[in-house]
Design a protein around this motif. Structure first.
Motif, PDB file in Angstrom:
ATOM      1  N   ARG A 183       2.143   4.734   0.859  1.00 47.37           N
ATOM      2  CA  ARG A 183       1.957   5.570   2.049  1.00 47.37           C
ATOM      3  C   ARG A 183       1.519   6.981   1.681  1.00 47.37           C
ATOM      4  N   ARG A 192       0.866  -1.184   0.000  1.00 44.14           N
ATOM      5  CA  ARG A 192       0.000   0.000   0.000  1.00 44.14           C
ATOM      6  C   ARG A 192       0.900   1.231   0.000  1.00 44.14           C
ATOM      7  N   CYS A 231      -0.577   7.883  -1.421  1.00 43.48           N
ATOM      8  CA  CYS A 231      -1.937   7.959  -1.993  1.00 43.48           C
ATOM      9  C   CYS A 231      -2.816   6.771  -1.593  1.00 43.48           C
ATOM     10  N   HIS A 232      -2.273   5.801  -0.852  1.00 40.04           N
ATOM     11  CA  HIS A 232      -2.990   4.632  -0.327  1.00 40.04           C
ATOM     12  C   HIS A 232      -3.450   3.647  -1.398  1.00 40.04           C
ATOM     13  N   THR A 233      -2.892   3.721  -2.600  1.00 41.91           N
ATOM     14  CA  THR A 233      -3.191   2.757  -3.654  1.00 41.91           C
ATOM     15  C   THR A 233      -2.591   1.412  -3.274  1.00 41.91           C
ATOM     16  N   THR A 234      -3.302   0.324  -3.574  1.00 39.91           N
ATOM     17  CA  THR A 234      -2.777  -1.011  -3.313  1.00 39.91           C
ATOM     18  C   THR A 234      -2.227  -1.598  -4.613  1.00 39.91           C
ATOM     19  N   CYS A 267       4.627   3.000  -6.922  1.00 37.68           N
ATOM     20  CA  CYS A 267       3.169   3.084  -6.890  1.00 37.68           C
ATOM     21  C   CYS A 267       2.679   3.338  -8.321  1.00 37.68           C
TER      22      CYS A 267
END
Length: 128
Positions: free
Chosen positions: A30, A28, A32-35, A42
């Protein structure tokens, strides 16, 4: 310590299961919280600040497009956390299709691709 991929879990088994549960780690961002799964950056913001997290291991088989002959036994699985991982599916051929719920059950012989099993029985739909 950086974890991605599969790691064997404990040998706790349900009565109807023959294989031990496995753990699937994803990343994840840190920022933009995209998985995502097994990436260096990312895919949304390009950050390198990716934190490993343990997945619940449940997902849904998705549609395959442009499959090479070498990858004919791999299916994209959309996991509940929002990332997609290509997996080998343990189940009868008539049941392996888009929309079927699956759960992580182990690692492939090569140790590279996760193996998932079907969460529900899928009827033959009259085709034999």
């Amino acid at each position: 310590m950086f974890h991605t991929g599969l790691r064997s879990g404990t040998a706790v088994q349900a009565a109807d299961e023959s294989a031990p549960d496995s753990e699937l780690y994803f990343q994840r961002c840190r920022w933009c919280h995209t998985t995502t799964f097994q990436r260096l950056l990312c895919p949304t913001c390009g950050s390198t600040d990716l934190a490993p997290e343990l997945s619940g291991g449940e997902g849904v088989i998705s549609v395959r497009r442009g499959v090479a002959a070498a990858d004919n036994d791999l299916w994209p699985v959309h996991m509940t956390e929002g990332f997609v991982v290509r997996c080998r599916v343990d189940g009868p051929p008539h049941a392996v299709r888009p929309g079927v719920r699956v759960k992580v059950s182990g690692a492939a012989a090569s140790g590279r691709r996760p193996v998932v099993r079907l969460c529900e029985e899928v009827p033959l739909d009259g085709w034999y």
